[in-house]
Design an enzyme around this catalytic site. Structure first.
Site, PDB file in Angstrom:
ATOM      1  N   VAL A   1       0.855  -1.190   0.000  1.00 53.66           N
ATOM      2  CA  VAL A   1       0.000   0.000   0.000  1.00 53.66           C
ATOM      3  C   VAL A   1       0.891   1.239   0.000  1.00 53.66           C
ATOM      4  O   VAL A   1       1.702   1.427   0.907  1.00 53.66           O
ATOM      5  CB  VAL A   1      -0.899   0.013   1.259  1.00 53.66           C
ATOM      6  CG1 VAL A   1      -1.705   1.302   1.305  1.00 53.66           C
ATOM      7  CG2 VAL A   1      -1.803  -1.211   1.282  1.00 53.66           C
TER       8      VAL A   1
ATOM      9  N   VAL B   1       0.796   5.530  -1.371  1.00 54.09           N
ATOM     10  CA  VAL B   1       0.263   6.672  -2.116  1.00 54.09           C
ATOM     11  C   VAL B   1       1.400   7.684  -2.245  1.00 54.09           C
ATOM     12  O   VAL B   1       2.059   8.017  -1.250  1.00 54.09           O
ATOM     13  CB  VAL B   1      -0.951   7.298  -1.380  1.00 54.09           C
ATOM     14  CG1 VAL B   1      -1.401   8.579  -2.068  1.00 54.09           C
ATOM     15  CG2 VAL B   1      -2.098   6.287  -1.306  1.00 54.09           C
TER      16      VAL B   1
ATOM     17  N   ARG C   1      -3.623  12.284   1.193  1.00 52.34           N
ATOM     18  CA  ARG C   1      -4.771  12.925   1.855  1.00 52.34           C
ATOM     19  C   ARG C   1      -5.795  13.477   0.853  1.00 52.34           C
ATOM     20  O   ARG C   1      -6.340  14.553   1.020  1.00 52.34           O
ATOM     21  CB  ARG C   1      -4.325  14.049   2.816  1.00 52.34           C
ATOM     22  CG  ARG C   1      -3.265  13.625   3.820  1.00 52.34           C
ATOM     23  CD  ARG C   1      -3.705  12.466   4.710  1.00 52.34           C
ATOM     24  NE  ARG C   1      -2.661  12.186   5.685  1.00 52.34           N
ATOM     25  CZ  ARG C   1      -1.706  11.264   5.532  1.00 52.34           C
ATOM     26  NH1 ARG C   1      -1.688  10.499   4.445  1.00 52.34           N
ATOM     27  NH2 ARG C   1      -0.813  11.075   6.468  1.00 52.34           N
ATOM     28  N   ARG C   2      -5.997  12.722  -0.228  1.00 51.40           N
ATOM     29  CA  ARG C   2      -7.065  13.085  -1.168  1.00 51.40           C
ATOM     30  C   ARG C   2      -8.049  11.935  -1.309  1.00 51.40           C
ATOM     31  O   ARG C   2      -8.799  11.869  -2.269  1.00 51.40           O
ATOM     32  CB  ARG C   2      -6.488  13.360  -2.557  1.00 51.40           C
ATOM     33  CG  ARG C   2      -5.544  14.509  -2.622  1.00 51.40           C
ATOM     34  CD  ARG C   2      -5.322  14.816  -4.095  1.00 51.40           C
ATOM     35  NE  ARG C   2      -4.043  15.444  -4.310  1.00 51.40           N
ATOM     36  CZ  ARG C   2      -3.521  15.630  -5.505  1.00 51.40           C
ATOM     37  NH1 ARG C   2      -4.163  15.208  -6.587  1.00 51.40           N
ATOM     38  NH2 ARG C   2      -2.353  16.225  -5.651  1.00 51.40           N
ATOM     39  N   GLY C   3      -7.941  10.957  -0.424  1.00 53.73           N
ATOM     40  CA  GLY C   3      -8.892   9.849  -0.449  1.00 53.73           C
ATOM     41  C   GLY C   3      -8.475   8.682  -1.333  1.00 53.73           C
ATOM     42  O   GLY C   3      -9.271   7.762  -1.572  1.00 53.73           O
ATOM     43  N   LEU C   4      -7.234   8.670  -1.821  1.00 53.48           N
ATOM     44  CA  LEU C   4      -6.811   7.572  -2.710  1.00 53.48           C
ATOM     45  C   LEU C   4      -6.744   6.239  -1.959  1.00 53.48           C
ATOM     46  O   LEU C   4      -7.168   5.201  -2.468  1.00 53.48           O
ATOM     47  CB  LEU C   4      -5.449   7.891  -3.348  1.00 53.48           C
ATOM     48  CG  LEU C   4      -5.492   8.568  -4.723  1.00 53.48           C
ATOM     49  CD1 LEU C   4      -6.357   9.790  -4.733  1.00 53.48           C
ATOM     50  CD2 LEU C   4      -4.090   8.893  -5.229  1.00 53.48           C
ATOM     51  N   LEU C   5      -6.207   6.287  -0.731  1.00 58.72           N
ATOM     52  CA  LEU C   5      -6.139   5.035   0.039  1.00 58.72           C
ATOM     53  C   LEU C   5      -7.551   4.483   0.295  1.00 58.72           C
ATOM     54  O   LEU C   5      -7.787   3.281   0.146  1.00 58.72           O
ATOM     55  CB  LEU C   5      -5.420   5.268   1.377  1.00 58.72           C
ATOM     56  CG  LEU C   5      -5.431   4.060   2.319  1.00 58.72           C
ATOM     57  CD1 LEU C   5      -4.697   2.872   1.715  1.00 58.72           C
ATOM     58  CD2 LEU C   5      -4.832   4.412   3.675  1.00 58.72           C
TER      59      LEU C   5
ATOM     60  N   TYR D   1      -5.192   1.698   9.720  1.00 55.04           N
ATOM     61  CA  TYR D   1      -6.119   0.691   9.192  1.00 55.04           C
ATOM     62  C   TYR D   1      -7.354   0.381  10.035  1.00 55.04           C
ATOM     63  O   TYR D   1      -8.245  -0.331   9.578  1.00 55.04           O
ATOM     64  CB  TYR D   1      -5.349  -0.604   8.880  1.00 55.04           C
ATOM     65  CG  TYR D   1      -4.391  -0.396   7.739  1.00 55.04           C
ATOM     66  CD1 TYR D   1      -4.843  -0.354   6.430  1.00 55.04           C
ATOM     67  CD2 TYR D   1      -3.036  -0.170   7.969  1.00 55.04           C
ATOM     68  CE1 TYR D   1      -3.970  -0.115   5.376  1.00 55.04           C
ATOM     69  CE2 TYR D   1      -2.151   0.060   6.920  1.00 55.04           C
ATOM     70  CZ  TYR D   1      -2.630   0.087   5.627  1.00 55.04           C
ATOM     71  OH  TYR D   1      -1.768   0.326   4.592  1.00 55.04           O
TER      72      TYR D   1
ATOM     73  N   PHE E   1       4.641  -8.972   5.526  1.00 50.95           N
ATOM     74  CA  PHE E   1       4.418  -9.038   4.070  1.00 50.95           C
ATOM     75  C   PHE E   1       3.759  -7.765   3.575  1.00 50.95           C
ATOM     76  O   PHE E   1       3.311  -6.962   4.360  1.00 50.95           O
ATOM     77  CB  PHE E   1       3.571 -10.269   3.694  1.00 50.95           C
ATOM     78  CG  PHE E   1       2.235 -10.359   4.380  1.00 50.95           C
ATOM     79  CD1 PHE E   1       1.116  -9.692   3.881  1.00 50.95           C
ATOM     80  CD2 PHE E   1       2.084 -11.124   5.538  1.00 50.95           C
ATOM     81  CE1 PHE E   1      -0.118  -9.794   4.525  1.00 50.95           C
ATOM     82  CE2 PHE E   1       0.847 -11.231   6.173  1.00 50.95           C
ATOM     83  CZ  PHE E   1      -0.255 -10.566   5.664  1.00 50.95           C
TER      84      PHE E   1
HETATM   85  C1  LIG Z   1      -0.607   5.892   4.522  1.00 47.96           C
HETATM   86  C2  LIG Z   1      -1.029   6.314   3.134  1.00 47.96           C
HETATM   87  C3  LIG Z   1      -1.245   5.052   2.284  1.00 47.96           C
HETATM   88  C4  LIG Z   1      -2.343   7.111   3.202  1.00 47.96           C
HETATM   89  O1  LIG Z   1      -2.826   7.354   1.895  1.00 47.96           O
HETATM   90  P1  LIG Z   1      -3.802   8.588   1.564  1.00 47.96           P
HETATM   91  O2  LIG Z   1      -4.261   8.423   0.161  1.00 47.96           O
HETATM   92  O3  LIG Z   1      -3.121   9.848   1.932  1.00 47.96           O
HETATM   93  O4  LIG Z   1      -5.013   8.329   2.544  1.00 47.96           O
HETATM   94  P2  LIG Z   1      -6.495   8.933   2.395  1.00 47.96           P
HETATM   95  O5  LIG Z   1      -6.426  10.320   1.828  1.00 47.96           O
HETATM   96  O6  LIG Z   1      -7.346   7.961   1.653  1.00 47.96           O
HETATM   97  O7  LIG Z   1      -6.887   9.007   3.903  1.00 47.96           O
HETATM   98  C5  LIG Z   1      -7.933   8.291   4.450  1.00 47.96           C
HETATM   99  C6  LIG Z   1      -8.026   8.629   5.906  1.00 47.96           C
HETATM  100  O8  LIG Z   1      -6.895   8.069   6.608  1.00 47.96           O
HETATM  101  C7  LIG Z   1      -6.209   9.091   7.311  1.00 47.96           C
HETATM  102  N1  LIG Z   1      -4.789   8.791   7.222  1.00 47.96           N
HETATM  103  C8  LIG Z   1      -4.109   8.507   6.112  1.00 47.96           C
HETATM  104  N2  LIG Z   1      -2.822   8.253   6.406  1.00 47.96           N
HETATM  105  C9  LIG Z   1      -2.686   8.370   7.725  1.00 47.96           C
HETATM  106  C10 LIG Z   1      -1.585   8.244   8.622  1.00 47.96           C
HETATM  107  N3  LIG Z   1      -0.361   7.936   8.175  1.00 47.96           N
HETATM  108  N4  LIG Z   1      -1.820   8.428   9.923  1.00 47.96           N
HETATM  109  C11 LIG Z   1      -3.046   8.740  10.363  1.00 47.96           C
HETATM  110  N5  LIG Z   1      -4.133   8.886   9.576  1.00 47.96           N
HETATM  111  C12 LIG Z   1      -3.952   8.714   8.262  1.00 47.96           C
HETATM  112  C13 LIG Z   1      -6.569  10.374   6.591  1.00 47.96           C
HETATM  113  O9  LIG Z   1      -6.428  11.481   7.435  1.00 47.96           O
HETATM  114  C14 LIG Z   1      -7.989  10.125   6.215  1.00 47.96           C
HETATM  115  O10 LIG Z   1      -8.821  10.308   7.346  1.00 47.96           O
HETATM  116  P3  LIG Z   1     -10.318  10.880   7.225  1.00 47.96           P
HETATM  117  O11 LIG Z   1     -11.040   9.891   6.335  1.00 47.96           O
HETATM  118  O12 LIG Z   1     -10.788  10.877   8.623  1.00 47.96           O
HETATM  119  O13 LIG Z   1     -10.154  12.200   6.585  1.00 47.96           O
HETATM  120  C15 LIG Z   1       0.043   7.208   2.455  1.00 47.96           C
HETATM  121  O14 LIG Z   1       0.271   8.309   3.265  1.00 47.96           O
HETATM  122  C16 LIG Z   1       1.367   6.500   2.232  1.00 47.96           C
HETATM  123  O15 LIG Z   1       1.531   5.857   1.218  1.00 47.96           O
HETATM  124  N6  LIG Z   1       2.327   6.581   3.172  1.00 47.96           N
HETATM  125  C17 LIG Z   1       3.652   6.004   3.018  1.00 47.96           C
HETATM  126  C18 LIG Z   1       3.635   4.490   2.826  1.00 47.96           C
HETATM  127  C19 LIG Z   1       2.819   3.787   3.870  1.00 47.96           C
HETATM  128  O16 LIG Z   1       2.923   4.057   5.034  1.00 47.96           O
HETATM  129  N7  LIG Z   1       1.982   2.851   3.403  1.00 47.96           N
HETATM  130  C20 LIG Z   1       1.201   1.993   4.259  1.00 47.96           C
HETATM  131  C21 LIG Z   1       1.817   0.643   4.195  1.00 47.96           C
HETATM  132  S1  LIG Z   1       1.150  -0.465   5.366  1.00 47.96           S
END
Ligand SMILES: CC(C)(COP(=O)(O)OP(=O)(O)OC[C@H]1O[C@@H](n2cnc3c(N)ncnc32)[C@H](O)[C@@H]1OP(=O)(O)O)[C@@H](O)C(=O)NCCC(=O)NCCS
Length: 407
Positions: free
Chosen positions: A81, A83, A89-93, A122, A407
């Site tokens: 995973v 982004v 923080r645009r809702g892609l996750l 998560y 993993f």
């Molecule tokens: C973690 C990650 C995947 C989040 O992706 P994103 O597209 O920014 O997430 P979204 O915009 O869909 O956020 C969804 C929600 O999760 C929250 N969120 C996302 N990342 C977060 C984080 N690291 N810590 C706390 N909250 C987080 C957002 O604030 C948002 O909350 P809301 O729905 O209450 O507004 C991205 O920051 C990333 O790739 N980080 C580095 C790699 C990583 O850590 N990957 C995870 C591997 S397990």
């Protein structure tokens, strides 16, 4: 306004962009010659956002066979995973997770599981922390075994070729009795376990393999570890990191741990990804010598609750209604569970819940790490005391769940 990135399945042609986004986001430089994920990718389970042709997000899944209490079940292993920093923080996750969990459901996997880079991420998608993971550090000055420890069996060092012959058969037997472990496919063994790229060793030696032989020509336990010299005075000294240590008999547990702790010139042994109740605490005369750092391990997300709850075994009887709230609208509802060591039945009901909880917290007890009364004490969930106690006993399992592999 720029168009929203498009989410679609990844294929051979887009894999390069997928891998580059993944490594960049995790802070690595992508090197196609050392790509150990490529042989394992299941393209039909891999998704990415494309922004005008450029990959800006990734998510994949491994089709795992995971051990749960008393059974081995198909599980969607959520992975890779990422982004891009430009698109966070645009809702892609959220869009990726929605697609992924629907895909897990459509495949008939009753649950998904993952390792979280950050533990805040998560819960909102229904994953609960289902195992603990411990790093255990032991300073090596003269540890002694407890007077209750069995006589340690002799250990033999083997080369990687012999390890390839003997270790997978042993692992395959061991993992079916350990909730939280999963089957390693052949590519997994080749490209993850036995792959030993110098660039991934962080200054440590090549992997060393140590085994305890069995009478039938196989093994009854093994350890995989490395050492690295520590800077200091002019005398040789090193530290050891142990990545795997499994055994199927008390004498083999004692043999392997004793062997690792009795390496001359090694000043400190750190065993990673261990269960928090590792056998070493019962084997050492002074258990406080083993310093423990515990974090969350595997996170579990239930998808088909009746199927998941009927498939696992229970330690004792529980009969009651569990009301499950699922903010993603995938698996919520009230479920009547009639469970005992002989088997379980679970069906949807409109009866009131005896226990009311979030899907995240049901995931956290699913592999056998009970905690309903503990969570009720801080208000995470509610229920009558009798039902919570009965469920804690019934869902609990020995051995405690443990996932020794990220993993
Ligand atoms: C973690 C990650 C995947 C989040 O992706 P994103 O597209 O920014 O997430 P979204 O915009 O869909 O956020 C969804 C929600 O999760 C929250 N969120 C996302 N990342 C977060 C984080 N690291 N810590 C706390 N909250 C987080 C957002 O604030 C948002 O909350 P809301 O729905 O209450 O507004 C991205 O920051 C990333 O790739 N980080 C580095 C790699 C990583 O850590 N990957 C995870 C591997 S397990």
């Amino acid at each position: 306004m720029a168009p929203r990135p498009e989410l679609r399945q990844v294929d051979e042609a887009s894999y390069d962009g997928f891998a580059r986004n993944l490594d960049r986001t995790f802070g690595f430089d992508y090197n196609p010659d050392e790509d150990t994920f490529r042989p394992l990718i299941e393209f039909e389970r891999a998704f990415a956002h494309f922004d005008q042709g450029t990959v800006v997000s990734t998510l994949g899944a491994f089709s795992l066979e995971m051990t749960v209490p008393g059974a081995v079940l198909p599980c969607g292993g959520t992975t890779v995973v990422a982004v891009a920093p430009t698109h966070r923080r645009r809702g892609l996750l959220t869009e990726l997770m929605t697609t992924h969990l629907a895909e897990v459901r459509d495949r008939g996997e009753s649950f998904a599981a993952l390792w979280a880079s950050e533990s805040e991420i998560y819960g909102r998608y229904g994953y609960g922390r289902a195992t603990k993971s411990a790093d255990i550090t032991i300073k090596r000055q003269a540890p002694t075994l407890s007077r209750h420890a069995p006589e340690p069996l002799p250990v033999r060092m083997i080369d990687p070729e012999e390890a390839k012959e003997k270790v997978p058969t042993f692992h395959d037997r061991f993992r079916t009795g350990q909730p939280g472990m999963f089957k390693r496919s052949e590519p997994w063994w080749e490209h993850r376990t036995f792959s030993d790229l110098p660039s991934r060793r962080s200054g440590y030696t090549a992997a060393r393999w140590a085994v305890v032989d069995d009478r039938d020509g196989g093994i009854q336990g093994y350890a995989r570890y490395r050492t690295k010299g520590v800077p200091g005075d002019s005398h040789p000294a090193s530290e050891m990191v142990v990545w795997e240590l499994f055994a199927s008999s008390p004498e083999a547990w004692a043999g392997l741990w004793w062997y690792l702790l009795n390496h001359d010139l090694v000043v400190e042994v750190t065993a990673r990804l261990r269960p928090s109740e590792d056998p070493i605490f019962d084997l050492l005369a002074g258990p406080r010598r083993a310093q423990l750092k515990v974090t969350d391990g595997l996170w579990v997300r239930l998808i088909d609750i009746p199927e998941a709850l009927e498939a696992r075994s229970y330690q004792s009887e529980f009969h009651g209604v569990i009301e499950v709230h699922d903010p993603m609208g995938l698996s919520g509802g009230s479920y009547e569970l009639e469970a005992s060591p002989e088997g379980a039945q679970c069906r949807s009901t409109d009866k009131d819940g005896d226990i009311i909880l979030d899907i995240e917290d049901l995931g956290s007890i699913y592999l056998g790490q009970p905690g309903l009364r503990r969570m009720a004490r801080v208000g995470r969930l509610s229920g009558d005391e009798k039902s919570l106690e009965a469920a804690d006993l019934a869902f609990g399992w020995s051995p405690q769940p443990w996932c020794p592999e990220v993993f």
